[in-house]
Each structure stands twice: as structure tokens, then as C-alpha cells.
Write a protein that holds these residues in place. Structure first.
Motif, PDB file in Angstrom:
ATOM      1  N   ALA A 145      49.363  11.274  65.239  1.00  8.85           N
ATOM      2  CA  ALA A 145      49.848  12.638  65.057  1.00  8.85           C
ATOM      3  C   ALA A 145      48.755  13.588  64.572  1.00  8.85           C
ATOM      4  O   ALA A 145      48.759  14.770  64.912  1.00  8.85           O
ATOM      5  N   LEU A 146      47.835  13.103  63.775  1.00 11.36           N
ATOM      6  CA  LEU A 146      46.790  13.950  63.189  1.00 11.36           C
ATOM      7  C   LEU A 146      45.449  13.250  63.221  1.00 11.36           C
ATOM      8  O   LEU A 146      45.352  12.054  62.960  1.00 11.36           O
ATOM      9  N   ASN A 147      44.423  14.020  63.499  1.00 11.20           N
ATOM     10  CA  ASN A 147      43.054  13.518  63.433  1.00 11.20           C
ATOM     11  C   ASN A 147      42.212  14.644  62.846  1.00 11.20           C
ATOM     12  O   ASN A 147      41.707  15.489  63.577  1.00 11.20           O
ATOM     13  N   GLU A 148      42.117  14.664  61.517  1.00 13.40           N
ATOM     14  CA  GLU A 148      41.406  15.746  60.845  1.00 13.40           C
ATOM     15  C   GLU A 148      40.996  15.311  59.445  1.00 13.40           C
ATOM     16  O   GLU A 148      41.424  14.269  58.955  1.00 13.40           O
ATOM     17  N   SER A 149      40.185  16.123  58.822  1.00  9.71           N
ATOM     18  CA  SER A 149      39.822  15.951  57.423  1.00  9.71           C
ATOM     19  C   SER A 149      40.388  17.129  56.657  1.00  9.71           C
ATOM     20  O   SER A 149      40.490  18.240  57.181  1.00  9.71           O
ATOM     21  N   HIS A 150      40.753  16.868  55.405  1.00 12.92           N
ATOM     22  CA  HIS A 150      41.305  17.934  54.568  1.00 12.92           C
ATOM     23  C   HIS A 150      40.876  17.702  53.127  1.00 12.92           C
ATOM     24  O   HIS A 150      40.758  16.557  52.687  1.00 12.92           O
ATOM     25  N   ILE A 151      40.678  18.787  52.401  1.00 14.27           N
ATOM     26  CA  ILE A 151      40.375  18.706  50.978  1.00 14.27           C
ATOM     27  C   ILE A 151      41.582  19.236  50.214  1.00 14.27           C
ATOM     28  O   ILE A 151      41.891  20.428  50.278  1.00 14.27           O
ATOM     29  N   PHE A 152      42.271  18.335  49.521  1.00 18.77           N
ATOM     30  CA  PHE A 152      43.401  18.728  48.689  1.00 18.77           C
ATOM     31  C   PHE A 152      42.870  19.202  47.340  1.00 18.77           C
ATOM     32  O   PHE A 152      41.993  18.563  46.748  1.00 18.77           O
ATOM     33  N   THR A 153      43.390  20.324  46.855  1.00 18.79           N
ATOM     34  CA  THR A 153      43.000  20.879  45.557  1.00 18.79           C
ATOM     35  C   THR A 153      44.271  21.268  44.806  1.00 18.79           C
ATOM     36  O   THR A 153      45.374  21.220  45.361  1.00 18.79           O
ATOM     37  N   ASN A 154      44.095  21.700  43.553  1.00 21.73           N
ATOM     38  CA  ASN A 154      45.239  22.156  42.769  1.00 21.73           C
ATOM     39  C   ASN A 154      45.969  23.303  43.446  1.00 21.73           C
ATOM     40  O   ASN A 154      47.171  23.466  43.277  1.00 21.73           O
ATOM     41  N   ASN A 155      45.241  24.119  44.214  1.00 22.68           N
ATOM     42  CA  ASN A 155      45.847  25.253  44.911  1.00 22.68           C
ATOM     43  C   ASN A 155      46.259  24.935  46.340  1.00 22.68           C
ATOM     44  O   ASN A 155      46.811  25.791  47.027  1.00 22.68           O
ATOM     45  N   ASP A 156      45.956  23.735  46.799  1.00 19.38           N
ATOM     46  CA  ASP A 156      46.251  23.329  48.171  1.00 19.38           C
ATOM     47  C   ASP A 156      46.648  21.856  48.146  1.00 19.38           C
ATOM     48  O   ASP A 156      45.898  20.989  48.567  1.00 19.38           O
ATOM     49  N   ARG A 157      47.826  21.578  47.623  1.00 19.22           N
ATOM     50  CA  ARG A 157      48.263  20.205  47.348  1.00 19.22           C
ATOM     51  C   ARG A 157      48.857  19.477  48.540  1.00 19.22           C
ATOM     52  O   ARG A 157      48.981  18.261  48.526  1.00 19.22           O
ATOM     53  N   MET A 158      49.278  20.219  49.556  1.00 19.46           N
ATOM     54  CA  MET A 158      49.936  19.605  50.712  1.00 19.46           C
ATOM     55  C   MET A 158      49.537  20.308  51.987  1.00 19.46           C
ATOM     56  O   MET A 158      49.227  21.494  51.968  1.00 19.46           O
ATOM     57  N   ILE A 159      49.589  19.551  53.064  1.00 18.20           N
ATOM     58  CA  ILE A 159      49.441  20.154  54.385  1.00 18.20           C
ATOM     59  C   ILE A 159      50.648  19.759  55.216  1.00 18.20           C
ATOM     60  O   ILE A 159      51.185  18.665  55.082  1.00 18.20           O
ATOM     61  N   THR A 160      51.073  20.662  56.050  1.00 20.10           N
ATOM     62  CA  THR A 160      52.125  20.377  57.026  1.00 20.10           C
ATOM     63  C   THR A 160      51.584  20.805  58.376  1.00 20.10           C
ATOM     64  O   THR A 160      51.085  21.915  58.534  1.00 20.10           O
ATOM     65  N   ARG A 161      51.661  19.890  59.322  1.00 17.05           N
ATOM     66  CA  ARG A 161      51.147  20.165  60.650  1.00 17.05           C
ATOM     67  C   ARG A 161      52.227  19.895  61.687  1.00 17.05           C
ATOM     68  O   ARG A 161      52.933  18.880  61.608  1.00 17.05           O
ATOM     69  N   ALA A 162      52.326  20.812  62.637  1.00 18.10           N
ATOM     70  CA  ALA A 162      53.193  20.574  63.791  1.00 18.10           C
ATOM     71  C   ALA A 162      52.478  19.588  64.697  1.00 18.10           C
ATOM     72  O   ALA A 162      51.274  19.701  64.932  1.00 18.10           O
ATOM     73  N   THR A 163      53.208  18.605  65.169  1.00 17.77           N
ATOM     74  CA  THR A 163      52.618  17.590  66.047  1.00 17.77           C
ATOM     75  C   THR A 163      53.575  17.328  67.197  1.00 17.77           C
ATOM     76  O   THR A 163      54.766  17.594  67.107  1.00 17.77           O
ATOM     77  N   GLU A 164      53.045  16.790  68.261  1.00 20.33           N
ATOM     78  CA  GLU A 164      53.899  16.370  69.372  1.00 20.33           C
ATOM     79  C   GLU A 164      54.533  15.041  69.010  1.00 20.33           C
ATOM     80  O   GLU A 164      53.975  14.269  68.245  1.00 20.33           O
ATOM     81  N   CYS A 165      55.702  14.785  69.555  1.00 19.59           N
ATOM     82  CA  CYS A 165      56.353  13.496  69.329  1.00 19.59           C
ATOM     83  C   CYS A 165      55.532  12.431  70.021  1.00 19.59           C
ATOM     84  O   CYS A 165      55.438  12.392  71.247  1.00 19.59           O
TER      85      CYS A 165
END
Length: 173
Positions: A145-165
Motif C-alpha cells: 500500500a505504501l512505499n515511502e519514508s516519513h519523519i514523525f515528530t511531536n507536530n506530525d504524529r500520524m500519516i494517513t494515505r489513500a491507497t488502492e485496494c
């Protein structure tokens, strides 16, 4: 190259001003599970756990390591990770951890995922946000569903991504 640089940062000293973790979330096609490896500073995990248990001294990696260390590290780690497939929480199991000098490697594996990954994925890793305001959790996500890197911080605690089934099994008809 990046791994070498990150390892140098981890080993640089026993006390550090950088509040950082490195996690990798991989999909295992054979078992249809997510497997997570988290690299954390040993003193950070000790501090995070000990501050919630008065008088506790974990001493990870020493001959005096507290007998409840495994269960306390598991409890803390599982409390600070979230992965949702649509509206369904993905349950993780704590496999264990290894200690190597100033770094602990934490290992987790999800329960078996459904054959179809939902059209929305939510991920959150908030390790040590309760300890450090400047904490960063760098996460590489390698799933259908996802192929990425992300940096979680106190101000960015979650990511939500639309993905194909995405259908995960070859045997689904």
C-alpha cells in the motif's frame, strides 16, 4: 551510506543531544505480515520506561538487567505504534529486542493481514514524544500500500494515505 551515517550518530556517545529513532516497516509476502525493526538509543528507552515506574532501574544489557525489562520494553513499544488498515487497527506482537552498546533493536510483527489492503492506511510512531519535545522518528515504509519514508515528530504524529485496494494473496480469485 545512510545506514552508516545513522549508525555513527547512534554510536557517537553514550549521551546525545539528538533525539532520534530509525524504523523500517516491511511487508512479508509469504506470511502476509508487517515486520518492524526499530533502532533506538538504549538510554532513551530506559528513561521513557523508568520515568513511569518510580525507583525502577532497567540497566539494559548489564548483568543487573531488571527481570521485567522484556515485558516493560514490549509494553512501551506497543503502546507507541499505530497502524490502521482502513478502520481496522493492525495488531502487532513484540518479538523481542537486542542490545548492542548504546542501541537497542526492537522487533515487532503484525498479525496476518487480510487479503485486501484497504483504500486508506494510517501509521503513527510516537516513541519518546512523552520524553523529548524535539524527538524525531524516521520511518521507512515498504508495503504493497505504501512505499515511502516519513519523519514523525511531536507536530506530525500520524500519516494517513489513500491507497488502492491491493490484493495480497496469489490464490485469491
Amino acid at each position: 551510506m545512510i545506514r552508516v551515517l545513522l549508525m555513527c550518530l547512534f554510536i557517537a556517545s553514550s549521551t546525545h543531544d539528538i533525539h532520534f529513532t530509525k524504523s523500517t516497516i516491511d511487508y512479508n509476502k509469504e506470511t502476509r505480515t508487517l515486520q518492524i525493526i526499530m533502532n533506538v538509543f538504549t538510554d532513551d528507552i530506559e528513561l521513557a520506561i523508568e520515568r513511569n515506574h518510580e525507583g525502577l532501574d532497567l540497566e539494559i544489557g548489564s548483568k543487573n538487567q531488571h527481570e521485567l525489562t522484556d515485558s516493560l520494553v514490549s509494553e512501551y513499544t506497543l503502546k507507541h505504534i499505530q497502524y490502521k488498515n482502513g478502520n481496522n487497527n493492525v495488531k502487532f506482537n513484540f518479538i523481542g529486542f537486542e542490545y548492542d552498546y548504546d542501541i537497542c533493536y526492537l522487533y515487532l510483527e503484525s498479525d496476518t493481514l487480510p487479503r485486501c489492503i484497504s483504500d486508506e492506511t494510517t501509521i503513527g510512531i510516537d516513541l519518546f514524544f512523552d520524553v523529548y519535545d524535539d524527538q524525531e522518528n524516521v520511518t521507512d515504509i515498504n508495503t504493497p500500500a505504501l512505499n515511502e519514508s516519513h519523519i514523525f515528530t511531536n507536530n506530525d504524529r500520524m500519516i494517513t494515505r489513500a491507497t488502492e485496494c491491493n490484493h495480497l494473496g496469489d490464490d485469491e480469485r
